[in-house]
Design a protein around this motif. Structure first.
Motif, PDB file in Angstrom:
ATOM      1  N   GLU A 132     -36.374  25.052 -49.225  1.00  0.00           N
ATOM      2  CA  GLU A 132     -37.513  24.648 -48.392  1.00  0.00           C
ATOM      3  C   GLU A 132     -37.992  23.229 -48.682  1.00  0.00           C
ATOM      4  N   ASP A 133     -37.399  22.582 -49.686  1.00  0.00           N
ATOM      5  CA  ASP A 133     -37.774  21.201 -49.985  1.00  0.00           C
ATOM      6  C   ASP A 133     -37.544  20.331 -48.754  1.00  0.00           C
ATOM      7  N   LYS A 134     -38.521  19.510 -48.421  1.00  0.00           N
ATOM      8  CA  LYS A 134     -38.474  18.685 -47.215  1.00  0.00           C
ATOM      9  C   LYS A 134     -37.232  17.790 -47.178  1.00  0.00           C
ATOM     10  N   ARG A 135     -36.862  17.216 -48.321  1.00  0.00           N
ATOM     11  CA  ARG A 135     -35.711  16.299 -48.346  1.00  0.00           C
ATOM     12  C   ARG A 135     -34.407  17.028 -47.984  1.00  0.00           C
ATOM     13  N   LEU A 136     -34.227  18.255 -48.462  1.00  0.00           N
ATOM     14  CA  LEU A 136     -33.031  19.011 -48.107  1.00  0.00           C
ATOM     15  C   LEU A 136     -33.122  19.516 -46.671  1.00  0.00           C
ATOM     16  N   ARG A 137     -34.291  20.014 -46.303  1.00  0.00           N
ATOM     17  CA  ARG A 137     -34.496  20.559 -44.963  1.00  0.00           C
ATOM     18  C   ARG A 137     -34.200  19.517 -43.878  1.00  0.00           C
ATOM     19  N   GLU A 138     -34.550  18.266 -44.128  1.00  0.00           N
ATOM     20  CA  GLU A 138     -34.374  17.209 -43.132  1.00  0.00           C
ATOM     21  C   GLU A 138     -33.052  16.453 -43.285  1.00  0.00           C
ATOM     22  N   LEU A 139     -32.234  16.867 -44.234  1.00  0.00           N
ATOM     23  CA  LEU A 139     -30.953  16.195 -44.464  1.00  0.00           C
ATOM     24  C   LEU A 139     -30.003  16.468 -43.302  1.00  0.00           C
ATOM     25  N   HIS A 140     -29.465  15.413 -42.735  1.00  0.00           N
ATOM     26  CA  HIS A 140     -28.483  15.543 -41.652  1.00  0.00           C
ATOM     27  C   HIS A 140     -27.191  14.884 -42.107  1.00  0.00           C
ATOM     28  N   VAL A 141     -26.149  15.695 -42.191  1.00  0.00           N
ATOM     29  CA  VAL A 141     -24.834  15.201 -42.594  1.00  0.00           C
ATOM     30  C   VAL A 141     -23.936  15.285 -41.372  1.00  0.00           C
ATOM     31  N   PRO A 142     -23.509  14.142 -40.849  1.00  0.00           N
ATOM     32  CA  PRO A 142     -22.648  14.184 -39.662  1.00  0.00           C
ATOM     33  C   PRO A 142     -21.311  14.845 -39.976  1.00  0.00           C
ATOM     34  N   GLY A 143     -20.838  15.671 -39.051  1.00  0.00           N
ATOM     35  CA  GLY A 143     -19.540  16.316 -39.213  1.00  0.00           C
ATOM     36  C   GLY A 143     -18.425  15.360 -38.867  1.00  0.00           C
ATOM     37  N   ASP A 144     -17.431  15.285 -39.705  1.00  0.00           N
ATOM     38  CA  ASP A 144     -16.284  14.426 -39.469  1.00  0.00           C
ATOM     39  C   ASP A 144     -15.035  15.278 -39.340  1.00  0.00           C
ATOM     40  N   MET A 145     -14.042  14.747 -38.660  1.00  0.00           N
ATOM     41  CA  MET A 145     -12.735  15.390 -38.621  1.00  0.00           C
ATOM     42  C   MET A 145     -12.065  15.138 -39.958  1.00  0.00           C
ATOM     43  N   PRO A 146     -11.633  16.188 -40.656  1.00  0.00           N
ATOM     44  CA  PRO A 146     -10.995  15.959 -41.943  1.00  0.00           C
ATOM     45  C   PRO A 146      -9.625  15.309 -41.775  1.00  0.00           C
ATOM     46  N   PRO A 147      -9.293  14.400 -42.679  1.00  0.00           N
ATOM     47  CA  PRO A 147      -7.960  13.803 -42.631  1.00  0.00           C
ATOM     48  C   PRO A 147      -6.908  14.842 -42.998  1.00  0.00           C
ATOM     49  N   LEU A 148      -5.659  14.558 -42.684  1.00  0.00           N
ATOM     50  CA  LEU A 148      -4.580  15.498 -42.993  1.00  0.00           C
ATOM     51  C   LEU A 148      -4.351  15.632 -44.485  1.00  0.00           C
ATOM     52  N   VAL A 149      -4.558  14.558 -45.225  1.00  0.00           N
ATOM     53  CA  VAL A 149      -4.383  14.584 -46.670  1.00  0.00           C
ATOM     54  C   VAL A 149      -5.636  14.010 -47.311  1.00  0.00           C
ATOM     55  N   ILE A 150      -6.125  14.711 -48.330  1.00  0.00           N
ATOM     56  CA  ILE A 150      -7.316  14.262 -49.037  1.00  0.00           C
ATOM     57  C   ILE A 150      -6.940  14.040 -50.494  1.00  0.00           C
ATOM     58  N   GLU A 151      -7.234  12.859 -50.982  1.00  0.00           N
ATOM     59  CA  GLU A 151      -6.976  12.569 -52.380  1.00  0.00           C
ATOM     60  C   GLU A 151      -8.207  12.977 -53.186  1.00  0.00           C
ATOM     61  N   ASP A 152      -8.000  13.647 -54.297  1.00  0.00           N
ATOM     62  CA  ASP A 152      -9.081  14.103 -55.171  1.00  0.00           C
ATOM     63  C   ASP A 152     -10.069  15.002 -54.421  1.00  0.00           C
ATOM     64  N   ALA A 153      -9.541  15.996 -53.712  1.00  0.00           N
ATOM     65  CA  ALA A 153     -10.389  16.924 -52.959  1.00  0.00           C
ATOM     66  C   ALA A 153     -11.316  17.684 -53.902  1.00  0.00           C
ATOM     67  N   HIS A 154     -12.540  17.824 -53.497  1.00  0.00           N
ATOM     68  CA  HIS A 154     -13.560  18.598 -54.202  1.00  0.00           C
ATOM     69  C   HIS A 154     -14.542  19.048 -53.125  1.00  0.00           C
ATOM     70  N   THR A 155     -14.098  19.993 -52.324  1.00  0.00           N
ATOM     71  CA  THR A 155     -14.789  20.373 -51.093  1.00  0.00           C
ATOM     72  C   THR A 155     -15.998  21.271 -51.348  1.00  0.00           C
ATOM     73  N   PHE A 156     -17.097  20.954 -50.677  1.00  0.00           N
ATOM     74  CA  PHE A 156     -18.288  21.790 -50.659  1.00  0.00           C
ATOM     75  C   PHE A 156     -18.681  22.006 -49.205  1.00  0.00           C
ATOM     76  N   THR A 157     -18.965  23.242 -48.846  1.00  0.00           N
ATOM     77  CA  THR A 157     -19.526  23.558 -47.538  1.00  0.00           C
ATOM     78  C   THR A 157     -20.818  24.323 -47.795  1.00  0.00           C
ATOM     79  N   ILE A 158     -21.906  23.852 -47.228  1.00  0.00           N
ATOM     80  CA  ILE A 158     -23.218  24.465 -47.412  1.00  0.00           C
ATOM     81  C   ILE A 158     -23.766  24.798 -46.036  1.00  0.00           C
ATOM     82  N   SER A 159     -24.225  26.027 -45.881  1.00  0.00           N
ATOM     83  CA  SER A 159     -24.821  26.451 -44.616  1.00  0.00           C
ATOM     84  C   SER A 159     -26.108  27.200 -44.942  1.00  0.00           C
TER      85      SER A 159
END
Length: 140
Positions: free
Chosen positions: A51-78
């Motif tokens: 419920e923190d205002k800074r997290l609540r108002e955070l907007h992260v634009p969705g990008d198309m993932p590249p075919l290969v990711i170097e040093d992947a460390h994936t997080f998905t938050i919903s």
């Protein structure tokens, strides 16, 4: 090379479903499921973070993932926000860096939760914790 995948679902009734999978070549080698109920302290701490205002108002634009990711460390938050969801996806540490201060409390809570004593369950894996073809990430 094997990788670890973690998934934690927290529901409005304080119950959680958590999974830890060891994956190799896109397939599970091992997957453990844990379920239980958050303590009142954990529930209240998580609620305050979400419920923190800074997290609540955070907007992260969705990008198309590249075919290969170097040093992947994936997080998905919903996060459920009324009838909608606030979705954020980060493919590596670099993509997460601009949002670090807003995410730090949530990721800290999750790390602490994950490191606690979780009771193993015989419940089957939840489909929401499985990688699908849109989230096939290959690390170089």
């Amino acid at each position: 090379m094997a990788s670890e995948q973690y998934c934690t679902l927290v529901f409005a009734n304080r119950h959680f479903h958590s999974e830890k999978a060891t994956r190799k070549l896109g397939k599970d080698r091992d997957r453990k499921v844990y379920e239980g109920e958050l303590s009142e302290a954990d529930w209240n701490a998580l609620g305050g973070i979400l419920e923190d205002k800074r997290l609540r108002e955070l907007h992260v634009p969705g990008d198309m993932p590249p075919l290969v990711i170097e040093d992947a460390h994936t997080f998905t938050i919903s996060v459920a926000r009324g009838a909608k969801f606030q979705n954020m996806e980060f493919l590596d540490n670099k993509s997460r860096k601009p949002y670090e201060s807003e995410l730090k409390p949530l990721l800290g809570w999750w790390k602490s939760f994950r490191g606690g004593h979780l009771v193993k369950s015989e419940t089957p894996p939840d489909a929401r914790c499985s990688l699908d073809s849109t989230h096939a990430v290959f690390s170089h």
